[in-house]
Design a protein around this motif. Structure first.
Motif, PDB file in Angstrom:
ATOM      1  N   ALA A 150       0.744  -1.173  -0.058  1.00  0.00           N
ATOM      2  CA  ALA A 150      -0.111   0.098  -0.009  1.00  0.00           C
ATOM      3  C   ALA A 150       1.002   1.330  -0.001  1.00  0.00           C
ATOM      4  O   ALA A 150       0.354   2.427  -0.461  1.00  0.00           O
ATOM      5  CB  ALA A 150      -0.751  -0.073   1.254  1.00  0.00           C
ATOM      6  N   THR A 151       1.870   1.285   0.502  1.00  0.00           N
ATOM      7  CA  THR A 151       2.779   2.435   0.660  1.00  0.00           C
ATOM      8  C   THR A 151       4.006   2.515  -0.321  1.00  0.00           C
ATOM      9  O   THR A 151       4.732   3.678  -0.250  1.00  0.00           O
ATOM     10  CB  THR A 151       3.340   2.764   2.031  1.00  0.00           C
ATOM     11  OG1 THR A 151       4.064   1.308   2.397  1.00  0.00           O
ATOM     12  CG2 THR A 151       2.079   2.472   2.964  1.00  0.00           C
ATOM     13  N   ARG A 152       4.355   1.447  -0.794  1.00  0.00           N
ATOM     14  CA  ARG A 152       5.651   1.574  -1.694  1.00  0.00           C
ATOM     15  C   ARG A 152       5.131   1.220  -3.295  1.00  0.00           C
ATOM     16  O   ARG A 152       4.566   0.013  -3.708  1.00  0.00           O
ATOM     17  CB  ARG A 152       6.391   0.537  -1.317  1.00  0.00           C
ATOM     18  CG  ARG A 152       6.967   0.753   0.328  1.00  0.00           C
ATOM     19  CD  ARG A 152       8.240  -0.061   0.321  1.00  0.00           C
ATOM     20  NE  ARG A 152       9.516   0.349  -0.050  1.00  0.00           N
ATOM     21  CZ  ARG A 152      10.048   1.457   0.464  1.00  0.00           C
ATOM     22  NH1 ARG A 152       9.826   2.017   1.578  1.00  0.00           N
ATOM     23  NH2 ARG A 152      11.158   1.680  -0.348  1.00  0.00           N
ATOM     24  N   PRO A 153       4.999   2.173  -4.057  1.00  0.00           N
ATOM     25  CA  PRO A 153       4.461   1.995  -5.404  1.00  0.00           C
ATOM     26  C   PRO A 153       5.272   1.159  -6.221  1.00  0.00           C
ATOM     27  O   PRO A 153       4.585   0.347  -7.086  1.00  0.00           O
ATOM     28  CB  PRO A 153       4.694   3.460  -5.994  1.00  0.00           C
ATOM     29  CG  PRO A 153       4.546   4.438  -4.786  1.00  0.00           C
ATOM     30  CD  PRO A 153       5.447   3.569  -3.783  1.00  0.00           C
ATOM     31  N   ALA A 154       6.745   0.989  -6.300  1.00  0.00           N
ATOM     32  CA  ALA A 154       7.448  -0.057  -7.002  1.00  0.00           C
ATOM     33  C   ALA A 154       7.150  -1.470  -6.525  1.00  0.00           C
ATOM     34  O   ALA A 154       7.068  -2.334  -7.329  1.00  0.00           O
ATOM     35  CB  ALA A 154       8.808   0.506  -7.037  1.00  0.00           C
TER      36      ALA A 154
END
Length: 248
Positions: free
Chosen positions: A119-123
């Motif tokens: 949820a918090t790290r796009p990659a």
């Protein structure tokens, strides 16, 4: 029973190895090393998914169990994949039985931690979505394969996919296991493996089944093996070995 094991490089799992260094560094403190004995049931249908597993040299199958006790494989997970998060993003409950077919090591992380990271790290989320598409493609092809391809072609597919996931040519597979995974009689598997042995493609012994002629197995396997492999190679580069040649 799942037990802790000596710490090792979690990036033996190719999903973890494919992550950006920063994303891997965010997960690494929360990963633990575990041993997965053969026959261990990670989850039964409806169980809460408490952990996400990243196999190293172990192989986990997702099977559907019918009321009469018969089961059929819907998907298989090895070092190219992650287990216990893709198939139940909303309910977070197992949609089938996850059972260890080949023993070995794995890394695992709490599913809650994994969801937070996605949820918090796009990659990381992007890599996870690519892995999800590859696994869904595998499941759909497996269903179609079980319905339309003959036992020999499916057996060759199973041998090849297992060979991709371990570092040796002798695979600790029994006729009983192959029969269970393909939803056929043990005698049917024995007939097929005897023919493959006679053709010089495999050797059978007390230690399992040894791949002798991988190229020959690929020629006799159904198209599903190549399609599944190409899907993973496209969506998750380096998820499979660079070469399909035998290893000893």
């Amino acid at each position: 029973m799942i037990s802790g094991t000596t710490a090792f490089d979690h990036r033996a799992n190719r999903f973890l190895a494919a992550l950006d260094p920063d994303d891997y560094a965010a997960l690494e403190p929360h990963l633990e090393s575990v041993d997965l004995p053969r026959g261990t049931v990670l989850y039964e249908t409806g169980d809460p998914l408490t952990h996400t597993y990243f196999p190293h040299d172990s192989v986990v199958s997702l099977v559907t169990v019918m009321e009469d006790g018969h089961s059929v494989e819907m998907g298989v997970f090895g070092r190219e994949a992650l287990v216990g998060i893709v198939t139940a993003v909303i309910t977070r409950k197992a949609l089938g039985r996850y059972i260890v077919q080949l023993p070995g090591a794995a890394s695992r992380i709490s599913t809650e931690r994994m969801h937070e990271a996605i949820a918090t790290r796009p990659a990381l989320r992007h890599t996870f979505l690519r892995a999800s598409e590859a696994l869904i493609s595998q499941t759909l092809l497996t269903v179609a394969c079980n319905a339309v391809h003959d036992v020999e072609a499916r057996c060759c597919r199973w041998l090849l996919s297992t060979h991709d996931r371990v570092d040796r040519d002798t695979l600790p597979l029994t006729h009983e296991l192959l029969a269970e995974m393909m939803g056929v009689q043990r005698s049917t598997v024995s007939t097929v493996t005897r023919a493959l042995h006679t053709a010089g493609l495999i050797a059978q012994g007390r230690g399992g089944i040894t791949v002798r002629d991988r190229a020959g197995l690929e020629r006799r396997a159904c198209e599903c093996y190549g399609r599944i492999r190409r899907s993973f190679e496209h969506l998750l580069p380096r998820s499979y070995p660079a070469s399909g040649r035998s290893r000893t």
